[in-house]
Design a protein around this motif. Structure first.
Motif, mmCIF file in Angstrom:
data_model
loop_
_atom_site.group_PDB
_atom_site.id
_atom_site.type_symbol
_atom_site.label_atom_id
_atom_site.label_comp_id
_atom_site.label_asym_id
_atom_site.label_seq_id
_atom_site.Cartn_x
_atom_site.Cartn_y
_atom_site.Cartn_z
ATOM 1 N N ILE A 50 -37.300 65.911 -13.327
ATOM 2 C CA ILE A 50 -36.202 65.162 -12.716
ATOM 3 C C ILE A 50 -35.333 66.153 -11.936
ATOM 4 C CG2 ILE A 50 -34.223 63.656 -13.115
ATOM 5 C CD1 ILE A 50 -35.622 62.828 -15.757
ATOM 6 N N PHE A 51 -35.343 65.998 -10.628
ATOM 7 C CA PHE A 51 -34.551 66.850 -9.745
ATOM 8 C C PHE A 51 -33.368 66.044 -9.229
ATOM 9 C CE2 PHE A 51 -38.784 68.704 -9.551
ATOM 10 C CZ PHE A 51 -38.515 70.051 -9.656
ATOM 11 N N HIS A 52 -32.460 66.730 -8.565
ATOM 12 C CA HIS A 52 -31.294 66.076 -7.974
ATOM 13 C C HIS A 52 -31.717 65.027 -6.945
ATOM 14 C CE1 HIS A 52 -27.280 65.538 -6.432
ATOM 15 N NE2 HIS A 52 -27.689 65.832 -5.223
ATOM 16 N N SER A 53 -32.754 65.333 -6.169
ATOM 17 C CA SER A 53 -33.108 64.461 -5.048
ATOM 18 C C SER A 53 -34.406 63.680 -5.237
ATOM 19 C CB SER A 53 -33.216 65.291 -3.765
ATOM 20 O OG SER A 53 -34.180 66.308 -3.952
ATOM 21 N N GLU A 54 -35.175 63.961 -6.296
ATOM 22 C CA GLU A 54 -36.438 63.255 -6.480
ATOM 23 C C GLU A 54 -36.939 63.427 -7.908
ATOM 24 O OE1 GLU A 54 -38.964 65.132 -3.586
ATOM 25 O OE2 GLU A 54 -39.364 66.843 -4.858
ATOM 26 N N ILE A 55 -37.940 62.629 -8.248
ATOM 27 C CA ILE A 55 -38.605 62.721 -9.545
ATOM 28 C C ILE A 55 -40.073 63.009 -9.277
ATOM 29 C CG2 ILE A 55 -39.284 61.457 -11.625
ATOM 30 C CD1 ILE A 55 -36.724 59.781 -11.256
ATOM 31 N N ILE A 56 -40.632 63.969 -9.996
ATOM 32 C CA ILE A 56 -42.047 64.303 -9.849
ATOM 33 C C ILE A 56 -42.734 64.058 -11.183
ATOM 34 C CG2 ILE A 56 -43.735 66.126 -9.395
ATOM 35 C CD1 ILE A 56 -41.694 67.410 -7.524
ATOM 36 N N ILE A 57 -43.825 63.318 -11.145
ATOM 37 C CA ILE A 57 -44.637 63.087 -12.334
ATOM 38 C C ILE A 57 -45.875 63.966 -12.202
ATOM 39 C CG2 ILE A 57 -45.939 61.398 -13.675
ATOM 40 C CD1 ILE A 57 -44.075 59.248 -12.373
ATOM 41 N N HIS A 79 -58.102 68.693 -17.036
ATOM 42 C CA HIS A 79 -57.871 69.984 -16.374
ATOM 43 C C HIS A 79 -57.627 69.852 -14.865
ATOM 44 C CE1 HIS A 79 -58.937 71.846 -20.116
ATOM 45 N NE2 HIS A 79 -60.083 71.188 -20.135
ATOM 46 N N LYS A 80 -57.235 68.690 -14.434
ATOM 47 C CA LYS A 80 -56.920 68.493 -13.011
ATOM 48 C C LYS A 80 -55.482 68.016 -12.918
ATOM 49 C CE LYS A 80 -58.136 65.913 -8.912
ATOM 50 N NZ LYS A 80 -58.853 64.786 -8.366
ATOM 51 N N LYS A 81 -54.668 68.788 -12.206
ATOM 52 C CA LYS A 81 -53.264 68.410 -12.065
ATOM 53 C C LYS A 81 -53.106 67.421 -10.917
ATOM 54 C CE LYS A 81 -50.996 72.360 -14.086
ATOM 55 N NZ LYS A 81 -49.949 73.357 -13.968
ATOM 56 N N THR A 82 -52.330 66.405 -11.165
ATOM 57 C CA THR A 82 -52.010 65.406 -10.155
ATOM 58 C C THR A 82 -50.503 65.236 -10.136
ATOM 59 O OG1 THR A 82 -54.079 64.273 -10.699
ATOM 60 C CG2 THR A 82 -52.487 63.059 -9.352
ATOM 61 N N TYR A 83 -49.949 65.134 -8.941
ATOM 62 C CA TYR A 83 -48.504 65.003 -8.799
ATOM 63 C C TYR A 83 -48.184 63.700 -8.070
ATOM 64 C CZ TYR A 83 -48.493 69.977 -9.893
ATOM 65 O OH TYR A 83 -48.676 71.177 -10.508
ATOM 66 N N TYR A 84 -47.168 63.024 -8.562
ATOM 67 C CA TYR A 84 -46.649 61.824 -7.907
ATOM 68 C C TYR A 84 -45.176 62.075 -7.643
ATOM 69 C CZ TYR A 84 -50.881 59.921 -10.004
ATOM 70 O OH TYR A 84 -52.170 59.714 -10.390
ATOM 71 N N VAL A 85 -44.748 61.853 -6.438
ATOM 72 C CA VAL A 85 -43.358 62.117 -6.056
ATOM 73 C C VAL A 85 -42.647 60.796 -5.810
ATOM 74 C CG1 VAL A 85 -41.833 63.244 -4.397
ATOM 75 C CG2 VAL A 85 -44.006 64.323 -5.026
ATOM 76 N N ILE A 86 -41.485 60.637 -6.437
ATOM 77 C CA ILE A 86 -40.652 59.447 -6.259
ATOM 78 C C ILE A 86 -39.336 59.933 -5.681
ATOM 79 C CG2 ILE A 86 -39.524 57.517 -7.395
ATOM 80 C CD1 ILE A 86 -41.623 57.917 -9.687
ATOM 81 N N LYS A 87 -38.990 59.463 -4.510
ATOM 82 C CA LYS A 87 -37.732 59.895 -3.869
ATOM 83 C C LYS A 87 -36.706 58.802 -3.973
ATOM 84 C CE LYS A 87 -39.621 63.277 -0.833
ATOM 85 N NZ LYS A 87 -39.034 64.395 -0.255
#
Length: 116
Positions: free
Chosen positions: A95-102, A108-116
């Motif tokens: 949880i960042f000031h400007s967005e959330i990253i899951i 063993h495979k990293k996946t990122y989801y960005v919610i702005k």
């Protein structure tokens, strides 16, 4: 450095004589007269600069300060402020000031989801 401090520095710079400024040291840049800072308008004479380096610093500040302010603003705009990191057994929530990253690390495979 706060945004207000940056604005105050920028305001002082903007209120000064328009640039560019150039340090003119007697014996180095010209052969007669005094050392001074050439501004394109009224020259600035420093009664006792002590060292030519002080005059050079003052003269170059007119050009350097706006560049430094621009760089500070550019870098500040890229900073993500981490408020909290939560771990849900292999799924992480950043949880960042400007967005959330899951972040998931399944198989063993990293996946990122960005919610702005």
């Amino acid at each position: 450095m706060t945004d207000k401090e940056i604005r105050d520095i920028e305001e002082r710079c903007n209120k000064s004589t328009k640039g560019p400024w150039k340090s003119m040291i007697e014996g180095r840049d010209h052969t007669s007269g005094d050392s001074f800072i050439m501004t394109g308008r009224e020259d600035i004479y420093i009664e006792n600069p002590l060292l030519d380096n002080n005059q050079d610093f003052i003269a170059n500040a007119k050009q350097d300060i706006p560049k430094l302010i621009a760089e500070i603003r550019k870098l500040k705009s890229k900073i993500k402020v981490l408020i909290k990191r939560l771990d849900f057994g292999g799924i992480f929530l950043w949880i960042f000031h400007s967005e959330i990253i899951i972040e998931t690390a399944l198989l063993h495979k990293k996946t990122y989801y960005v919610i702005k």
